[in-house]
Scaffold this motif. Structure first.
Motif: not given
Length: 326
Positions: A127, A130-131, A134, A300, A303-304
């Motif tokens: 996670e 992904n962050l 982003a 995101v 979660r991150g």
């Protein structure tokens, strides 16, 4: 707390300066190109179409196609480079955490669940990866697109732009409140996921003893209780996510309806042209796209950051030189 978060991000991006710079600059240029097309389309209904198929109309269409093509290529490269950067950061974090765990003493593992540790090593860090892409990509894209669109909305018609801006500010405050709720929900979901993984791992590791003593029902009951706890928090978080997603969709439709009604009134009084209303709608759609992206970033991010907090919690534990069990 904020200082620690900023330090974490600065250290993570430090070894990937070129990729980070490309993601930021590519997102900046892509957002700028996106702001050009509505201004070109604005001239089509009243100035170009009445004249028929003219070289100027063909040139305008060619310019629009060139903008769309360049934007596609930039988005493609930013996605590839940015996600690659996130994957590298994820790999480095996982390596650091695993090295740290190997240096922990026996007493740490006596009190730790293997499922929780596995969840932090695999799911939480994924996670975070992904962050890391982003944040620079969506922050730059959304900031430039939203600020540029709002400025051009005021340029097209300041009366209608004031109404739209007031509605956007109202939506921003409601989103911030939901953002706080989501952070708490995702953190609890992470903890419950780790508990469930730990319970399943514990049951499967001792499966021989479970079968010998006929404790299958007991182990199933433990797993179901952990699963029910996770399901309960998931149901609550889904309601929050549903409010966020449904709210943005509803807000977008209300904005379009407001623009059409008020724009029609302004046109009837000679305070606005049809081409300006078309451009206004296009910029409003362009402005709403970052709202959807920020909604994705919010999810995101929560979660991150839940993964970051759990990662740092383990990394801050002191290492041990224990060589034998006590």
């Amino acid at each position: 707390m904020l200082k620690d978060k900023l330090k974490f991000f600065a250290e993570s991006y430090a070894n990937h300066k070129k990729e980070f710079a490309f993601v930021v600059s590519g997102s900046l240029i892509g957002a700028g190109l996106g702001l050009l097309s509505p201004m070109l389309i604005r001239r089509v209904p009243e100035e170009l179409l009445p004249q028929g198929i003219t070289p100027e109309l063909i040139l305008t269409a060619g310019a629009l196609l060139a903008i769309y093509t360049a934007n596609y290529y930039l988005n493609y490269k930013v996605e590839v480079v940015g996600r690659g950067m996130g994957a590298k950061i994820e790999f480095t974090m996982r390596e650091k955490l695993f090295r740290h765990l190997l240096r922990m003493g026996y007493s740490f593992y006596d009190n730790a669940q293997s499922g929780q540790l596995l969840s932090r090593l695999v799911n939480d860090i994924a996670e975070v990866g992904n962050l890391m892409f982003a944040i620079p990509h969506l922050l730059v894209t959304c900031s430039i697109t939203m600020l540029g669109s709002i400025a051009l909305l005021f340029y097209l018609n300041w009366q209608l732009a004031i109404v739209v801006t007031a509605l956007l500010i109202f939506k921003t405050f409601t989103t911030i409140k939901l953002n706080g709720d989501m952070k708490r929900m995702f953190l609890r979901a992470r903890e419950n996921t780790g508990d469930l993984s730990g319970q399943i791992a514990e049951s499967l590791q001792g499966i021989r003893l479970v079968k010998i003593f006929g404790n299958e029902d007991k182990e199933l009951d433990k797993m179901l209780r952990a699963g029910e706890n996770l399901l309960a928090i998931q149901k609550t978080s889904f309601k929050t996510v549903g409010k966020l997603h449904g709210g943005v969709e509803f807000f977008s439709n209300v904005m379009n309806l407001t623009i059409i009604i008020l724009g029609g009134v302004l046109i009837s009084f000679g305070l606005m042209k049809i081409g300006d209303l078309l451009a206004f709608l296009l910029y409003m759609m362009l402005c709403m796209h970052p709202v959807f992206q920020l909604m994705m970033l919010t999810e995101v991010y929560q979660r991150g950051m839940a993964g970051v907090e759990r990662y740092r919690e383990l990394m801050n534990l002191p290492e041990s030189n224990e060589l034998s069990a006590e």
